[in-house]
Structure formats: structure tokens, C-alpha cells
Design a protein around this motif. Structure first.
Motif, short mmCIF file in Angstrom:
data_model
loop_
_atom_site.label_atom_id
_atom_site.label_comp_id
_atom_site.label_asym_id
_atom_site.label_seq_id
_atom_site.Cartn_x
_atom_site.Cartn_y
_atom_site.Cartn_z
N LYS A 25 0.52 -1.26 -0.11
CA LYS A 25 0.31 0.18 0.50
C LYS A 25 0.60 1.31 0.22
O LYS A 25 0.28 2.07 -0.59
N LEU A 28 2.22 2.17 -3.57
CA LEU A 28 1.17 2.35 -4.13
C LEU A 28 0.76 4.13 -3.97
O LEU A 28 0.42 4.36 -5.45
N SER A 34 2.10 -1.36 -10.71
CA SER A 34 1.90 -2.64 -10.14
C SER A 34 2.89 -3.67 -10.21
O SER A 34 3.68 -3.85 -9.62
N LYS A 52 -4.17 -5.85 -3.97
CA LYS A 52 -4.77 -4.05 -3.65
C LYS A 52 -6.12 -4.67 -3.55
O LYS A 52 -6.66 -3.84 -3.28
#
Length: 57
Positions: A25, A28, A34, A52
Motif C-alpha cells: 500500500k 502504491l 503494480s 490491491k
């Protein structure tokens, strides 16, 4: 009782995660894609997509 004799509801299936969801997380949120996250952490792209989905990202 041996684990093989116990019903499957009594023990966890699969292996323990090697990467924490927070780690993924964080990357991201920092703006990484990704496939970049997967490469950096040494996991498959599909694992990143699975995480995700689990964390609702």
C-alpha cells in the motif's frame, strides 16, 4: 490428533504472506505502478493485484 486427520476448518490453509499489505500500500500510494511494486518486492504482479483487491485500493 495429527493435522492430516483434522477437518480443514480447524487449521489455516496456504502459507504465511512474505510481504505485508502495508508495504504494498505504501508503494502504491507513493505512485508506483503494480508491475514496479512487484519487481521491487520480488513478488508476482498477480500477487500485487490480489493485495490491491484485499486492501481495497
Amino acid at each position: 490428533m495429527q493435522p492430516s486427520l483434522l477437518p480443514s476448518c480447524c487449521y489455516p490453509l496456504g502459507r504465511k504472506p512474505s510481504i505485508s499489505a502495508e508495504e504494498i500500500k505504501t508503494l502504491l500510494v507513493a505512485g508506483m505502478k503494480s508491475d514496479e511494486v512487484a519487481k521491487k518486492l520480488g513478488i508476482s504482479r498477480s500477487s500485487v493485484y490480489l493485495y490491491k483487491k484485499r486492501i481495497g485500493f
